[in-house]
Scaffold this active site. Structure first.
Site, PDB file in Angstrom:
ATOM      1  N   TYR A 169       0.816  -1.210   0.000  1.00 57.75           N
ATOM      2  CA  TYR A 169       0.000   0.000   0.000  1.00 57.75           C
ATOM      3  C   TYR A 169       0.849   1.259   0.000  1.00 57.75           C
ATOM      4  CZ  TYR A 169      -4.397   2.465   1.076  1.00 57.75           C
ATOM      5  OH  TYR A 169      -5.510   3.261   1.028  1.00 57.75           O
ATOM      6  N   SER A 205       0.976  -7.887   1.081  1.00 58.49           N
ATOM      7  CA  SER A 205      -0.087  -7.000   1.549  1.00 58.49           C
ATOM      8  C   SER A 205      -0.959  -6.575   0.372  1.00 58.49           C
ATOM      9  CB  SER A 205       0.519  -5.820   2.303  1.00 58.49           C
ATOM     10  OG  SER A 205      -0.490  -5.091   2.984  1.00 58.49           O
ATOM     11  N   GLN A 206      -1.022  -5.274   0.047  1.00 60.41           N
ATOM     12  CA  GLN A 206      -1.782  -4.874  -1.135  1.00 60.41           C
ATOM     13  C   GLN A 206      -1.302  -5.639  -2.364  1.00 60.41           C
ATOM     14  OE1 GLN A 206      -2.944  -0.624  -2.824  1.00 60.41           O
ATOM     15  NE2 GLN A 206      -0.845  -1.121  -3.419  1.00 60.41           N
ATOM     16  N   ASP A 263      -1.098 -10.296  12.992  1.00 63.25           N
ATOM     17  CA  ASP A 263      -1.208  -9.182  12.050  1.00 63.25           C
ATOM     18  C   ASP A 263      -2.319  -8.212  12.471  1.00 63.25           C
ATOM     19  OD1 ASP A 263      -1.226  -7.551   9.763  1.00 63.25           O
ATOM     20  OD2 ASP A 263      -0.895  -9.238   8.409  1.00 63.25           O
ATOM     21  N   HIS A 314       2.493  -7.791  10.693  1.00 66.15           N
ATOM     22  CA  HIS A 314       2.317  -7.678   9.250  1.00 66.15           C
ATOM     23  C   HIS A 314       3.614  -7.906   8.468  1.00 66.15           C
ATOM     24  CE1 HIS A 314      -0.078  -6.780   5.794  1.00 66.15           C
ATOM     25  NE2 HIS A 314       0.611  -5.711   5.465  1.00 66.15           N
TER      26      HIS A 314
END
Length: 328
Positions: A95, A189-190, A279, A308
């Site tokens: 992100y 992640s993203q 997370d 995370h």
């Protein structure tokens, strides 16, 4: 560190029923058909990355609506490539991260792969740099990207990003040095959420992928994430709805069009997921939701005491061994 979600035994039993929005397949079929008429217009310019074992090219191609999307193409240096065509990997960013500098993401090229690092449009000013804008406007949104264009799937930010991702796969598959049948997608992640989307959508555009490697993926099981005490980006949903109190159904219907836990039902390539049980950004239950719904052969690496950052170098080593076996 605090655990905000279920215990590990409970996570293994978590199987949410996530309804698909009406017209989900028609929406993506129409989107991909419209974009298939846009020429790719690929440009590659060699750049000096300061390295002797990796050759890097400044990449530009036409993404959603013909918008220029930037990235790096890393290749093993010419003397190290061997005789056959290379397997490839398309990497998507976390992100508000971008492609970074030419020497930043070279692990996969050093491992012998053709490696395309794609910018995420409009991002790249958070933790690393990017070069791709997003010229499309949207209606009211909370700061961030998750609620941009939230009023309708056609306008949503991730519609454009997912199309960019599918076209990035096509760019790498078409490269003269790449074996198009051995191209994988990955991201953290993203980037993991985008990889899930690419794994599901690219085959619909005639650009099948050979493997999918989503690490601690974002963009999955949105309602569950919004109901937990998560940090940004999922917290953007709650902030938006605290002001737009009458749009709850509209918001989650729009987001369902971009949910990796729904997207994965259309994916058939082998997948290696990872999840971190502590997370606080991408709650582990949302990752388990995506893992459970994924239709292809799959494995899940669990990091029980990590936040995370997930598996970090441990997961990268596992990916390298797993991918070599899958593509063998």
């Amino acid at each position: 560190m605090p655990r905000i979600d279920l215990s590990l035994p409970e996570l293994w039993e978590y199987r949410p029923e996530l309804p698909e929005p009406p017209g989900f397949d028609a929406f993506w079929s129409r989107t991909l058909t419209e974009q298939s008429a846009v020429p790719l217009h690929v440009s590659l310019e060699p750049v000096d990355n300061g390295l002797v074992a990796v050759d890097t090219f400044d990449l530009t191609f036409s993404g959603f609506g013909g918008d220029p999307v930037h990235g790096w193409l890393h290749l093993p240096a010419a003397p190290l490539r061997g005789d056959g065509r290379l397997a490839g990997i398309v990497q998507f960013q976390g992100y508000n991260g971008g492609r970074g500098m030419p020497h930043e993401h070279v692990f996969w090229a050093l491992a012998g792969y053709a490696h395309l690092v794609m910018d995420t449009r409009g991002q790249g000013s958070g933790w690393t740099t990017g070069a791709t804008g997003d010229p499309h406007g949207s209606g009211p949104s909370t700061p961030g990207f998750l609620t941009r264009g939230i009023g309708h799937p056609d306008a949503h930010f991730y519609r454009r990003v997912y199309v960019d991702a599918v076209r990035a796969v096509e760019v790498l598959r078409r490269h003269e040095l790449v074996d198009g049948a051995r191209v994988a997608v990955t991201g953290i992640s993203q980037g993991g959420g985008i990889a899930l989307a690419a794994g599901a959508l690219a085959p619909l555009a005639g650009q099948a992928v050979a493997a999918v490697m989503p690490d601690v993926p974002f963009l999955c099981d949105f309602r569950r994430a919004a109901d937990l005490p998560t940090l940004d980006p999922y917290a953007e949903i709650g902030r938006y709805l605290s002001a737009h109190r009458d749009e709850v159904d509209l918001v989650f219907t729009t987001l369902a069009h971009f949910d990796g836990a729904i997207m994965g039902r259309r994916a058939t390539a082998p997948a290696l997921f990872s999840v971190a049980v502590m997370d606080t950004i991408c709650p582990p239950s949302t990752v388990f939701a995506a893992y459970r719904s994924y239709a292809g052969p799959k494995e899940l690496a669990v990091y029980e005491f990590n936040d995370h950052e997930g598996g970090g170098p441990f997961q990268q080593a596992r990916q390298a061994a797993w991918l070599a076996e899958v593509l063998r």
